[in-house]
Every structure is written in C-alpha cells, then in structure tokens.
Design a protein around this motif. Structure first.
Motif, PDB file in Angstrom:
ATOM      1  N   LYS A   9      41.128  33.124  47.774  1.00 25.04           N
ATOM      2  CA  LYS A   9      42.576  33.171  47.569  1.00 25.04           C
ATOM      3  C   LYS A   9      43.230  32.142  48.475  1.00 25.04           C
ATOM      4  CE  LYS A   9      42.998  37.993  46.291  1.00 25.04           C
ATOM      5  NZ  LYS A   9      43.732  39.236  46.512  1.00 25.04           N
ATOM      6  N   ILE A  10      44.138  31.390  47.907  1.00 26.50           N
ATOM      7  CA  ILE A  10      44.915  30.464  48.727  1.00 26.50           C
ATOM      8  C   ILE A  10      46.392  30.692  48.434  1.00 26.50           C
ATOM      9  CG2 ILE A  10      43.079  28.729  48.733  1.00 26.50           C
ATOM     10  CD1 ILE A  10      44.861  27.096  46.797  1.00 26.50           C
ATOM     11  N   ARG A  11      47.177  30.404  49.422  1.00 28.63           N
ATOM     12  CA  ARG A  11      48.625  30.483  49.236  1.00 28.63           C
ATOM     13  C   ARG A  11      49.160  29.062  49.178  1.00 28.63           C
ATOM     14  NH1 ARG A  11      50.643  35.583  49.943  1.00 28.63           N
ATOM     15  NH2 ARG A  11      49.296  37.023  51.041  1.00 28.63           N
ATOM     16  N   CYS A  12      50.117  28.863  48.285  1.00 32.26           N
ATOM     17  CA  CYS A  12      50.757  27.558  48.206  1.00 32.26           C
ATOM     18  C   CYS A  12      52.204  27.748  47.776  1.00 32.26           C
ATOM     19  CB  CYS A  12      50.002  26.644  47.241  1.00 32.26           C
ATOM     20  SG  CYS A  12      49.830  27.269  45.575  1.00 32.26           S
ATOM     21  N   THR A  13      52.969  26.733  48.017  1.00 30.05           N
ATOM     22  CA  THR A  13      54.374  26.781  47.609  1.00 30.05           C
ATOM     23  C   THR A  13      54.453  26.541  46.109  1.00 30.05           C
ATOM     24  OG1 THR A  13      54.707  24.415  47.890  1.00 30.05           O
ATOM     25  CG2 THR A  13      55.066  25.819  49.850  1.00 30.05           C
ATOM     26  N   ASP A  14      55.619  26.770  45.551  1.00 26.41           N
ATOM     27  CA  ASP A  14      55.810  26.486  44.129  1.00 26.41           C
ATOM     28  C   ASP A  14      55.549  25.008  43.849  1.00 26.41           C
ATOM     29  OD1 ASP A  14      56.431  29.093  43.475  1.00 26.41           O
ATOM     30  OD2 ASP A  14      58.598  28.796  43.625  1.00 26.41           O
ATOM     31  N   GLU A  16      53.586  22.940  45.533  1.00 26.39           N
ATOM     32  CA  GLU A  16      52.150  22.665  45.622  1.00 26.39           C
ATOM     33  C   GLU A  16      51.428  23.140  44.360  1.00 26.39           C
ATOM     34  OE1 GLU A  16      51.401  22.950  50.448  1.00 26.39           O
ATOM     35  OE2 GLU A  16      51.487  24.797  49.250  1.00 26.39           O
ATOM     36  N   TYR A  17      51.799  24.324  43.907  1.00 27.19           N
ATOM     37  CA  TYR A  17      51.187  24.864  42.698  1.00 27.19           C
ATOM     38  C   TYR A  17      51.477  23.961  41.503  1.00 27.19           C
ATOM     39  CZ  TYR A  17      50.002  27.959  38.857  1.00 27.19           C
ATOM     40  OH  TYR A  17      49.462  28.476  37.710  1.00 27.19           O
TER      41      TYR A  17
END
Length: 108
Positions: A9-14, A16-17
C-alpha cells in the motif's frame, strides 16, 4: 503460476495518482507498475469469450431473478427438504445457463 498474495500500500496525493494514471500504458495501474518496476511483462490470462450483447442482457436478467429467489429462500421459514429441492433446481438452471452461454459464444 504463482499466486500474488503480498500487498503493498502506498499513499499519494491526487496529483501523484493522476500522474501515475496518465503515465500508465496499461488499463490496470498495478499491472503497469509491476512491468515498470520489475521489468517483467505481465502474463496474459486466457481471453474472455465474447457473447452477443442481447444474450448477455438476457442471462443477466435470469441471474438477477435467480438471486432474488435464493434470497427469498434464505429469508423464509421453508423446511429443509423444500430448500434442498429448490436449491437443486437452481443449480440445474445455473448449469443450463453456462451451457447456453458457451453455445452462444463468438469464440467457439
């Protein structure tokens, strides 16, 4: 073929996505990331059979009706013998639907 069981799982900003999706050359982002990061082309599964849209709609309608019947059976106070009889018939209908779908496939 080895089953994929590990999850990253990775988190990214809108933003970045959106950038990842924009750069992706694949329909599925995970497939593109695997190819890009691991340098291994994705393995292709067997192609799905194509079925005429009209037949697909009819099968979907029948399937929806069968689901409603199954829910009614599970909610009601039927005795075990009645439930087994109806479930047996539902299984027979499901098998028949699978045969019909195969017979009407454009990929025969």
């Amino acid at each position: 073929m080895e089953k994929r069981e590990r999850v990253i799982k990775i988190r990214c900003t809108d933003a970045e996505y959106d950038a990842l999706v924009e750069r992706s050359t694949k329909l599925r982002l995970a497939e593109w990331i695997r190819e890009t990061c691991l340098g291994v082309p994705a393995k292709r599964g067997a192609p799905l059979p194509t079925v005429s849209p009209e037949l697909q709609r009819q099968l979907a309608g029948i399937g929806n009706n069968l689901n409603q019947i199954a829910r009614a059976i599970n909610r009601s106070q039927w005795n075990s013998i009645d439930k087994v009889s109806v479930i047996s018939e539902l299984v027979n209908i499901q098998r028949s639907m699978a045969i019909i779908k195969t017979e009407h496939s454009n990929d025969r």
